[in-house]
Design a protein around this motif. Structure first.
Motif, PDB file in Angstrom:
ATOM      1  N   HIS A 142       0.763  -1.579   0.168  1.00 26.09           N
ATOM      2  CA  HIS A 142      -0.405  -0.208  -0.078  1.00 26.09           C
ATOM      3  C   HIS A 142       0.474   1.232  -0.165  1.00 26.09           C
ATOM      4  O   HIS A 142       2.439   1.152   0.641  1.00 26.09           O
ATOM      5  N   GLY A 174       2.347   3.509   0.980  1.00 24.21           N
ATOM      6  CA  GLY A 174       3.519   4.388   2.433  1.00 24.21           C
ATOM      7  C   GLY A 174       3.451   3.649   3.042  1.00 24.21           C
ATOM      8  O   GLY A 174       5.064   3.299   4.150  1.00 24.21           O
ATOM      9  N   TRP A 175       3.491   1.974   2.745  1.00 22.57           N
ATOM     10  CA  TRP A 175       4.169   0.714   3.381  1.00 22.57           C
ATOM     11  C   TRP A 175       5.249   0.505   3.110  1.00 22.57           C
ATOM     12  O   TRP A 175       5.652   0.664   1.428  1.00 22.57           O
ATOM     13  N   ASP A 231       8.553   2.824   6.858  1.00 21.35           N
ATOM     14  CA  ASP A 231       6.831   3.214   6.650  1.00 21.35           C
ATOM     15  C   ASP A 231       6.610   4.168   7.132  1.00 21.35           C
ATOM     16  O   ASP A 231       6.808   3.863   8.311  1.00 21.35           O
ATOM     17  N   ARG A 259       3.274   4.048   7.669  1.00 25.96           N
ATOM     18  CA  ARG A 259       1.803   3.992   8.036  1.00 25.96           C
ATOM     19  C   ARG A 259       1.662   4.178   9.590  1.00 25.96           C
ATOM     20  O   ARG A 259      -0.052   4.618  10.383  1.00 25.96           O
ATOM     21  N   SER A 260       1.905   4.345  10.637  1.00 27.94           N
ATOM     22  CA  SER A 260       2.055   4.481  11.458  1.00 27.94           C
ATOM     23  C   SER A 260       2.597   6.327  11.970  1.00 27.94           C
ATOM     24  O   SER A 260       2.252   6.566  13.004  1.00 27.94           O
ATOM     25  N   LYS A 268       4.590   1.423  15.125  1.00 29.50           N
ATOM     26  CA  LYS A 268       4.561   0.094  13.685  1.00 29.50           C
ATOM     27  C   LYS A 268       3.540  -0.628  15.242  1.00 29.50           C
ATOM     28  O   LYS A 268       2.399  -1.283  15.059  1.00 29.50           O
ATOM     29  N   TRP A 273       0.300   0.474  15.590  1.00 29.96           N
ATOM     30  CA  TRP A 273      -0.570  -0.440  14.521  1.00 29.96           C
ATOM     31  C   TRP A 273      -0.503  -1.498  14.491  1.00 29.96           C
ATOM     32  O   TRP A 273      -2.132  -1.334  14.306  1.00 29.96           O
ATOM     33  N   HIS A 309      -4.451  -2.611  14.317  1.00 30.87           N
ATOM     34  CA  HIS A 309      -5.085  -3.020  12.604  1.00 30.87           C
ATOM     35  C   HIS A 309      -5.148  -4.370  12.262  1.00 30.87           C
ATOM     36  O   HIS A 309      -5.598  -4.725  11.631  1.00 30.87           O
TER      37      HIS A 309
END
Length: 478
Positions: free
Chosen positions: A37, A39-40, A98, A100-101, A130, A133, A137
């Motif tokens: 995805h 940003g991952w 990464d 995402r967080s 991380k 997150w 999730h």
């Protein structure tokens, strides 16, 4: 013989040195990064094991290979390898780059005492956010997580069967009390983690375990091969370049950019977005400013213009020119020091119908150097001063770029002679220290300098004005 392993983001490098620390052979093996995805950034830790086996296979015919007495791993920092109670990997490793967080990092960073104990802003790339997150999730994976290991510590587990990590790498998790050099109960609680989920801690130059007999047999080693604690990649590079004492430092003009200096005390200043981490030897720390895109900016320009970086800059020659008419903000992947923004983005200013690809390349080089000057100024705000500075990384092969950097930093820069002086050599030196107990001051020495590049006195004022304009533009963006 000693073996240093540099576990990089895109590949693994293994370096053999003799008893005196002289490099004798090296091998490399590559692997991929997955981006499922935007940003991952993830990796399968199994790929690191495969790469290590391939590298060892390449080294096996080297004279003295079977006499290796010590091994150490230097690894890319901040990654999260999640293991169940049987040490099985639960999901791909979430890497340092990464993003995402972001929300979880902001939440932790706003928690009382987190900056005071960790010595750092909680950046989205650090390990603790991380795990928050994952809790939110991927709750089933979080519930089954018995241990969290950094990438280098995961290789240590593979090598020794022990959950063991060094302090320089662990300092980038936001779970370590960096001043006390131990896991922090308040930081672990803030991150919803427990001490029993953490690896044992050792100094980077101390023994972390013994190579598992089955690996020693498979690779053709003798018994009782010591595995040192190892280091995070930048601490290992500091060991390879001899940056051990206050006033010593290096600038890495690589894919990302780093300005690093050693400290003999814990002197954090999180507001500057400077990283303050444990060094790989006892009672030492280091600080660094980090920009996320350095030579990667030139690689990007090469991709979109269809020219190689060498072709883009060929017309510049080696004689430094005054600042160009185009300004470049080097925030293609966000920025750490001093802006701490994952969403900040780059751009050109001053484009015209007459602008050429060479103008863009020149602007990229200047923008990267201005970003590194930001890192230097942030370090100075913590009380650090750099008197002696090496320049390393792929960009250091460009004579023009090094002259430009020296002038913008207003620092003489030493170019090491060709040879080994990076993270793999630093790791091999740590392996030697773990086996012999030698004095680090006698082992972790600086490489021989090929030349010193001084700032251009005629252009220094012009670039000082250019830096001031760069700062104003950055302030508008942030």
């Amino acid at each position: 013989m000693y073996l240093g392993i540099d576990l990089g983001t895109s590949g693994l490098r293994a370096l053999m040195t003799d008893a005196a620390g002289k490099p004798v052979a090296s091998a490399e093996a590559q692997y991929d990064v997955q981006t499922p995805h935007p940003g991952w950034s993830e990796q399968d830790p199994g790929d690191w094991i495969t790469a290590l086996d391939r590298a060892m296979g390449q080294l096996r015919s080297t004279p003295g290979y079977g006499d290796i007495r010590g091994i150490a791993v230097a690894g890319h920092m901040h990654g999260a390898v999640l293991l169940d109670g049987s040490d099985q990997v639960l999901r791909p490793c979430i890497l340092w780059n990464d993003t995402r967080s972001v929300a979880e990092a902001a939440e932790l960073d706003a928690t009382a005492k987190v900056r005071d104990l960790s010595g750092n802003i909680v950046f989205p790339g650090f390990t603790a956010p991380k795990l928050l997150w994952v809790q939110r999730h991927e709750p089933e994976i979080f519930a089954n997580t018995a241990k969290v290991l950094l990438p280098a510590a995961y290789l240590n587990l593979h090598l020794t069967g022990r959950h063991v990590a060094d302090l320089s790498d662990s300092a980038g998790t936001s779970w370590l009390d960096v001043g006390a050099r131990d896991w922090s109960e308040p930081l672990l609680r803030a991150g919803r983690m427990r001490r029993d989920q953490m690896p044992d801690l050792v100094e980077g130059c101390e023994p972390g375990g013994i190579l598992r007999p089955e690996l020693a047999a498979r690779w053709g080693f003798g018994k009782d091969v010591t595995v040192a604690g190892g280091a995070g990649d930048n601490a290992a590079a500091a060991c390879g370049t001899g940056v051990m004492a206050p006033g010593q430092g290096f600038v890495s003009l690589g894919t990302s950019g780093v300005v690093l200096t050693a400290r003999d005390g814990f002197c954090p200043d999180p507001e500057t977005a400077v990283h303050t981490f444990c060094h790989a030897i006892p009672d030492r720390w280091y600080q660094m400013g980090v920009m996320l895109s350095a030579t990667d900016c030139m690689n990007w320009l090469g991709r979109i213009t269809g020219q190689s970086p060498a072709d883009l800059t060929a017309g510049l020659g080696e004689e430094l020119q005054p600042p160009g008419p185009v300004t470049f903000m080097p925030y293609l992947s966000g920025e750490r020091t001093p802006h701490n923004s994952a969403s900040l983005r780059g751009g050109f200013q001053g484009l015209s119908i007459a602008t050429t690809a060479e103008d863009l390349a020149r602007a990229v080089m200047e923008g990267v150097c201005y970003g590194l000057r930001d890192c230097l100024e942030a370090l100075r705000k913590t009380g650090a001063e750099i008197d002696s500075c090496l320049v390393i990384g792929g960009g250091s092969k460009s004579a023009y770029w090094v002259k430009l950097l020296a002038t913008i930093l207003n620092l003489p820069l030493q170019l090491p002679k060709d040879g080994e002086f990076g993270a793999a050599l630093g790791a091999a030196r740590l392996a030697r220290l773990a086996v012999t107990g030698d004095d680090p001051a006698e082992v972790l020495t600086a490489p021989e300098s090929a030349m010193t590049v001084a700032p251009d006195p005629l252009l220094r004022d012009g670039y000082e004005a250019g830096y001031a304009a760069f700062r104003r533009r950055a302030a508008e963006l942030t």
